[in-house]
Design a protein around this motif. Sequence first.
Motif, PDB file in Angstrom:
ATOM      1  N   LEU A  83      73.310  46.181  51.598  1.00 19.69           N
ATOM      2  CA  LEU A  83      74.371  46.163  50.682  1.00 19.69           C
ATOM      3  C   LEU A  83      74.224  45.112  49.684  1.00 19.69           C
ATOM      4  O   LEU A  83      74.801  45.234  48.748  1.00 19.69           O
ATOM      5  CB  LEU A  83      75.730  45.892  51.673  1.00 19.69           C
ATOM      6  CG  LEU A  83      76.032  46.975  52.493  1.00 19.69           C
ATOM      7  CD1 LEU A  83      77.308  46.576  53.327  1.00 19.69           C
ATOM      8  CD2 LEU A  83      76.103  48.346  51.753  1.00 19.69           C
ATOM      9  N   GLU A  84      73.625  44.160  49.949  1.00 20.63           N
ATOM     10  CA  GLU A  84      73.417  43.013  49.230  1.00 20.63           C
ATOM     11  C   GLU A  84      72.714  43.295  47.696  1.00 20.63           C
ATOM     12  O   GLU A  84      73.166  42.789  46.670  1.00 20.63           O
ATOM     13  CB  GLU A  84      72.805  41.671  49.665  1.00 20.63           C
ATOM     14  CG  GLU A  84      72.550  40.522  49.059  1.00 20.63           C
ATOM     15  CD  GLU A  84      71.873  39.484  49.332  1.00 20.63           C
ATOM     16  OE1 GLU A  84      71.519  38.178  48.649  1.00 20.63           O
ATOM     17  OE2 GLU A  84      71.433  39.617  50.669  1.00 20.63           O
ATOM     18  N   ASN A  85      71.810  44.041  48.087  1.00 19.63           N
ATOM     19  CA  ASN A  85      71.114  44.587  46.677  1.00 19.63           C
ATOM     20  C   ASN A  85      71.476  45.914  46.169  1.00 19.63           C
ATOM     21  O   ASN A  85      71.009  46.800  45.465  1.00 19.63           O
ATOM     22  CB  ASN A  85      69.540  44.473  46.682  1.00 19.63           C
ATOM     23  CG  ASN A  85      68.858  43.186  46.947  1.00 19.63           C
ATOM     24  OD1 ASN A  85      69.205  42.227  46.250  1.00 19.63           O
ATOM     25  ND2 ASN A  85      68.198  42.723  48.293  1.00 19.63           N
ATOM     26  N   GLN A  86      72.708  46.346  46.867  1.00 20.70           N
ATOM     27  CA  GLN A  86      73.092  47.691  46.535  1.00 20.70           C
ATOM     28  C   GLN A  86      71.960  48.903  46.552  1.00 20.70           C
ATOM     29  O   GLN A  86      71.805  49.488  45.481  1.00 20.70           O
ATOM     30  CB  GLN A  86      73.745  47.556  45.362  1.00 20.70           C
ATOM     31  CG  GLN A  86      75.239  46.918  45.181  1.00 20.70           C
ATOM     32  CD  GLN A  86      76.176  47.609  46.082  1.00 20.70           C
ATOM     33  OE1 GLN A  86      76.913  48.779  45.931  1.00 20.70           O
ATOM     34  NE2 GLN A  86      76.548  47.100  47.458  1.00 20.70           N
ATOM     35  N   ARG A  87      71.335  49.178  47.743  1.00 20.96           N
ATOM     36  CA  ARG A  87      70.372  50.179  48.055  1.00 20.96           C
ATOM     37  C   ARG A  87      70.363  50.833  49.212  1.00 20.96           C
ATOM     38  O   ARG A  87      70.425  49.935  50.093  1.00 20.96           O
ATOM     39  CB  ARG A  87      68.970  49.737  47.155  1.00 20.96           C
ATOM     40  CG  ARG A  87      68.478  48.829  48.114  1.00 20.96           C
ATOM     41  CD  ARG A  87      66.847  48.507  47.560  1.00 20.96           C
ATOM     42  NE  ARG A  87      66.249  47.589  48.289  1.00 20.96           N
ATOM     43  CZ  ARG A  87      64.994  47.412  48.453  1.00 20.96           C
ATOM     44  NH1 ARG A  87      64.179  47.979  47.426  1.00 20.96           N
ATOM     45  NH2 ARG A  87      64.211  46.686  49.462  1.00 20.96           N
ATOM     46  N   ALA A  88      69.811  51.997  49.253  1.00 21.68           N
ATOM     47  CA  ALA A  88      69.565  52.615  50.500  1.00 21.68           C
ATOM     48  C   ALA A  88      68.144  52.944  50.420  1.00 21.68           C
ATOM     49  O   ALA A  88      67.598  53.611  49.479  1.00 21.68           O
ATOM     50  CB  ALA A  88      70.396  53.785  50.883  1.00 21.68           C
ATOM     51  N   VAL A  89      67.170  52.457  51.297  1.00 18.53           N
ATOM     52  CA  VAL A  89      65.795  52.678  51.494  1.00 18.53           C
ATOM     53  C   VAL A  89      65.616  54.117  52.394  1.00 18.53           C
ATOM     54  O   VAL A  89      66.003  53.967  53.590  1.00 18.53           O
ATOM     55  CB  VAL A  89      65.111  51.804  51.964  1.00 18.53           C
ATOM     56  CG1 VAL A  89      63.240  52.019  51.857  1.00 18.53           C
ATOM     57  CG2 VAL A  89      65.056  50.547  50.756  1.00 18.53           C
ATOM     58  N   ILE A  90      64.910  55.025  51.923  1.00 17.43           N
ATOM     59  CA  ILE A  90      64.636  55.986  52.703  1.00 17.43           C
ATOM     60  C   ILE A  90      63.157  56.535  52.851  1.00 17.43           C
ATOM     61  O   ILE A  90      62.168  56.176  52.142  1.00 17.43           O
ATOM     62  CB  ILE A  90      65.392  57.397  52.162  1.00 17.43           C
ATOM     63  CG1 ILE A  90      64.720  57.789  50.821  1.00 17.43           C
ATOM     64  CG2 ILE A  90      66.652  57.213  51.867  1.00 17.43           C
ATOM     65  CD1 ILE A  90      65.168  59.330  50.195  1.00 17.43           C
TER      66      ILE A  90
END
Length: 200
Positions: A153-160
């Motif tokens: 959430l801090e870097n506003q990303r979801a890693v898949i």
Amino acid sequence: MQLVVGRIGRAHGIKGEVTVEVRTDEPELRLGPGAVLTTDPASAGPLTIASGRVHSGRLLLRFEGVADRTGAEALRNTLLIADVDPEELPEGEDEYYDHQLMDLDVVLADGTEVGRITEISHLASQDLFIVEREDGTEVMIPFVEEIVTEIDLENQRAVIDPPPGLIDDRAEIASSRDADEADEGGADDSDDDADEKDAR
């Protein structure tokens, strides 16, 4: 912050109950007796939940002031909206509210950009990220630990870490009626694997 937590379906019985399509991971909190919800269209509400129960796997709600089938049917397709503190976090570890996940950048482990989360679909079996790519196409990513390896959430990303065929061109080929059996078999195997992981 206002969040859609449900959509009213058809009337059930003759005493004002309605079926509800749940759009929250916390129905006991958001859709419990006494909860006051605004609506879309606004003219249908606000609605106060008088009682709720589960019948044949579906949530049934009854609202104060709605005592018969006619009143219940008039609410069909109304969206139920809850006011939520934007700083509020779910109680469970590794749980998130929809508004926290919306607009996150979706990337692979090596940083390759996949797209942006534009919608979260809550299905009975699992949740799905609807991800819009740069070219305007959409791809559905199951929100399961084996595929979504990190929510930052801090870097506003979801890693898949997607299985073969989930986001690459093979998924499009496999969905084509003209695809050969070998390609279709590969896609089916991938789908089966994803289902098994989600079931665990």
